[in-house]
Design an enzyme around this catalytic site. Structure first.
Site, PDB file in Angstrom:
ATOM      1  N   HIS A  91      -3.583  -1.512  -6.009  1.00  0.00           N
ATOM      2  CA  HIS A  91      -2.711  -0.369  -6.318  1.00  0.00           C
ATOM      3  C   HIS A  91      -2.570  -0.310  -7.830  1.00  0.00           C
ATOM      4  O   HIS A  91      -2.020  -1.226  -8.455  1.00  0.00           O
ATOM      5  CB  HIS A  91      -1.362  -0.584  -5.630  1.00  0.00           C
ATOM      6  CG  HIS A  91      -0.330   0.452  -5.905  1.00  0.00           C
ATOM      7  ND1 HIS A  91      -0.463   1.768  -5.543  1.00  0.00           N
ATOM      8  CD2 HIS A  91       0.902   0.352  -6.491  1.00  0.00           C
ATOM      9  CE1 HIS A  91       0.623   2.441  -5.881  1.00  0.00           C
ATOM     10  NE2 HIS A  91       1.459   1.600  -6.467  1.00  0.00           N
TER      11      HIS A  91
ATOM     12  N   GLU B  58     -11.002   6.973  -1.429  1.00  0.00           N
ATOM     13  CA  GLU B  58     -10.193   6.370  -0.370  1.00  0.00           C
ATOM     14  C   GLU B  58     -10.518   6.946   1.002  1.00  0.00           C
ATOM     15  O   GLU B  58     -10.452   6.245   2.016  1.00  0.00           O
ATOM     16  CB  GLU B  58      -8.708   6.533  -0.703  1.00  0.00           C
ATOM     17  CG  GLU B  58      -8.336   5.704  -1.917  1.00  0.00           C
ATOM     18  CD  GLU B  58      -6.843   5.665  -2.169  1.00  0.00           C
ATOM     19  OE1 GLU B  58      -6.256   4.578  -2.027  1.00  0.00           O
ATOM     20  OE2 GLU B  58      -6.267   6.709  -2.505  1.00  0.00           O
TER      21      GLU B  58
ATOM     22  N   GLU C 246      -0.727   0.995 -10.073  1.00  0.00           N
ATOM     23  CA  GLU C 246       0.547   0.844 -10.752  1.00  0.00           C
ATOM     24  C   GLU C 246       1.051  -0.597 -10.805  1.00  0.00           C
ATOM     25  O   GLU C 246       1.984  -0.914 -11.534  1.00  0.00           O
ATOM     26  CB  GLU C 246       1.604   1.734 -10.078  1.00  0.00           C
ATOM     27  CG  GLU C 246       1.429   3.215 -10.337  1.00  0.00           C
ATOM     28  CD  GLU C 246       0.534   3.905  -9.313  1.00  0.00           C
ATOM     29  OE1 GLU C 246      -0.318   3.217  -8.699  1.00  0.00           O
ATOM     30  OE2 GLU C 246       0.680   5.122  -9.121  1.00  0.00           O
TER      31      GLU C 246
ATOM     32  N   HIS D 227      -6.880   9.823  -5.930  1.00  0.00           N
ATOM     33  CA  HIS D 227      -5.876   9.366  -4.969  1.00  0.00           C
ATOM     34  C   HIS D 227      -5.980  10.192  -3.690  1.00  0.00           C
ATOM     35  O   HIS D 227      -5.881  11.428  -3.732  1.00  0.00           O
ATOM     36  CB  HIS D 227      -4.464   9.482  -5.538  1.00  0.00           C
ATOM     37  CG  HIS D 227      -3.409   9.014  -4.574  1.00  0.00           C
ATOM     38  ND1 HIS D 227      -3.214   7.678  -4.304  1.00  0.00           N
ATOM     39  CD2 HIS D 227      -2.544   9.682  -3.789  1.00  0.00           C
ATOM     40  CE1 HIS D 227      -2.251   7.544  -3.414  1.00  0.00           C
ATOM     41  NE2 HIS D 227      -1.834   8.757  -3.072  1.00  0.00           N
TER      42      HIS D 227
ATOM     43  N   GLU E 165       2.232   3.725   0.549  1.00  0.00           N
ATOM     44  CA  GLU E 165       2.260   4.940  -0.275  1.00  0.00           C
ATOM     45  C   GLU E 165       1.589   6.088   0.467  1.00  0.00           C
ATOM     46  O   GLU E 165       0.584   5.898   1.148  1.00  0.00           O
ATOM     47  CB  GLU E 165       1.513   4.639  -1.583  1.00  0.00           C
ATOM     48  CG  GLU E 165       1.420   5.756  -2.559  1.00  0.00           C
ATOM     49  CD  GLU E 165       0.561   5.381  -3.764  1.00  0.00           C
ATOM     50  OE1 GLU E 165       0.928   5.762  -4.883  1.00  0.00           O
ATOM     51  OE2 GLU E 165      -0.488   4.713  -3.579  1.00  0.00           O
TER      52      GLU E 165
ATOM     53  N   HIS F 265      -0.770   8.986   1.383  1.00  0.00           N
ATOM     54  CA  HIS F 265      -2.171   9.271   1.060  1.00  0.00           C
ATOM     55  C   HIS F 265      -2.597  10.581   1.715  1.00  0.00           C
ATOM     56  O   HIS F 265      -3.633  10.665   2.372  1.00  0.00           O
ATOM     57  CB  HIS F 265      -3.080   8.122   1.518  1.00  0.00           C
ATOM     58  CG  HIS F 265      -3.101   6.959   0.573  1.00  0.00           C
ATOM     59  ND1 HIS F 265      -2.045   6.075   0.469  1.00  0.00           N
ATOM     60  CD2 HIS F 265      -4.023   6.537  -0.331  1.00  0.00           C
ATOM     61  CE1 HIS F 265      -2.334   5.161  -0.443  1.00  0.00           C
ATOM     62  NE2 HIS F 265      -3.527   5.416  -0.941  1.00  0.00           N
TER      63      HIS F 265
ATOM     64  N   ASP G 138      -3.845   1.420   0.834  1.00  0.00           N
ATOM     65  CA  ASP G 138      -4.095   0.462  -0.253  1.00  0.00           C
ATOM     66  C   ASP G 138      -4.126  -0.971   0.263  1.00  0.00           C
ATOM     67  O   ASP G 138      -4.999  -1.767  -0.112  1.00  0.00           O
ATOM     68  CB  ASP G 138      -3.014   0.584  -1.326  1.00  0.00           C
ATOM     69  CG  ASP G 138      -3.175   1.824  -2.193  1.00  0.00           C
ATOM     70  OD1 ASP G 138      -4.196   2.518  -2.062  1.00  0.00           O
ATOM     71  OD2 ASP G 138      -2.269   2.100  -2.996  1.00  0.00           O
TER      72      ASP G 138
END
Length: 254
Positions: free
Chosen positions: A122, A181, A124, A176, A36, A38, A47
């Site tokens: 993650h 992160e 989701e 995010h 994904e 970032h 992730d």
């Protein structure tokens, strides 16, 4: 068994005899990440990198085995990952994720594993991991089977969050490619952080709903949902240590 063999925790690094000798008595951790975007400063695999390293550190503490990380996750949601509009975000459907996780769990059980941790990296992925576990149980799992599902950030206590965020922890909603992160990747893989691309960006808030197809201006064009500029390796190490401690405590208890 030598100490060196015991300390080898990644399943892909074990031989078949080594794995067979341990799987029945060991906890097996299955990390599930995503591929994904970032932002411009963090890699697409953030992730997966984070959840695999956390799993490895937990396994070293517990003498566990870490199954190969699943590097793809469910579709990125606009308000937690920027959405599916960004290049590089490579997602799978809920059905695909459910079936992949179900098949892996069934294989681990067939190998003799009876204590499994599904470690989510993650947000989701959550309910699809839940469904995969239920499909395994519905198919007639061994009576002594125990599966724990947990998102790696969940055991981090409030006091750690307050220490890691200089201006106070704002909540997970916009974290995010932001402070968390950025700090984690500075601690884990500083070679993959494009420091020159770290810029202040983000939104004050997002509405409590999603509209599809996603409008291009719903989230920042950078894909960063809140300010990453104050992320540090020190904050990342603090969060990492706290997450590992918390996960070890939960796994030992359950």
């Amino acid at each position: 068994m030598t100490q060196r063999t015991v300390r080898r925790v990644l399943m892909q690094e074990l031989t078949r005899p080594e794995y067979e000798a341990r799987v029945g008595d060991s906890i097996v951790i299955l990390p599930v990440g995503s591929t994904e975007q970032h932002g411009p400063h963090l890699p697409l695999g953030s992730d997966a990198i984070q959840v695999e390293e956390i799993a490895r550190r937990v396994a070293l503490r517990l003498g566990a085995i870490v199954a190969p990380t699943i590097p793809y996750g469910y579709r990125s949601a606009p308000r937690s990952g920027g959405g599916e509009i960004f290049s590089g975000t490579t997602s799978v459907t809920g059905q695909t994720l459910i079936l992949v996780v179900r098949d892996i769990l069934q294989a681990l059980i067939r190998h003799g594993s009876r204590r499994i941790v599904v470690l989510d990296g993650h947000y989701e992925n959550n309910m699809f991991l839940h469904e995969a576990i239920h499909l395994v149980l519905d198919a007639g799992a061994p009576p002594d089977l125990r599966i724990l599902k947990i998102l790696w950030v969940d055991p981090i206590p409030t006091e750690t969050l307050d220490r890691a965020w200089p201006d106070g922890f704002p909540g997970w909603a916009l974290e995010h490619a932001a402070h968390l992160e950025t700090s984690m990747m500075l601690a884990l893989r500083p070679d993959l952080v494009r420091r020159e691309e770290i810029r202040e960006d983000g939104v004050e808030s997002l509405p409590p709903y999603d509209v599809y197809p996603q409008a291009p201006d719903f989230v920042p064009a950078s894909g960063v949902l809140s300010d990453p500029t104050r992320g540090t390796a020190e904050a990342g190490e603090l969060l990492l240590a706290s997450a590992v401690d918390g996960l070890v405590a939960v796994i030992e208890r359950e």
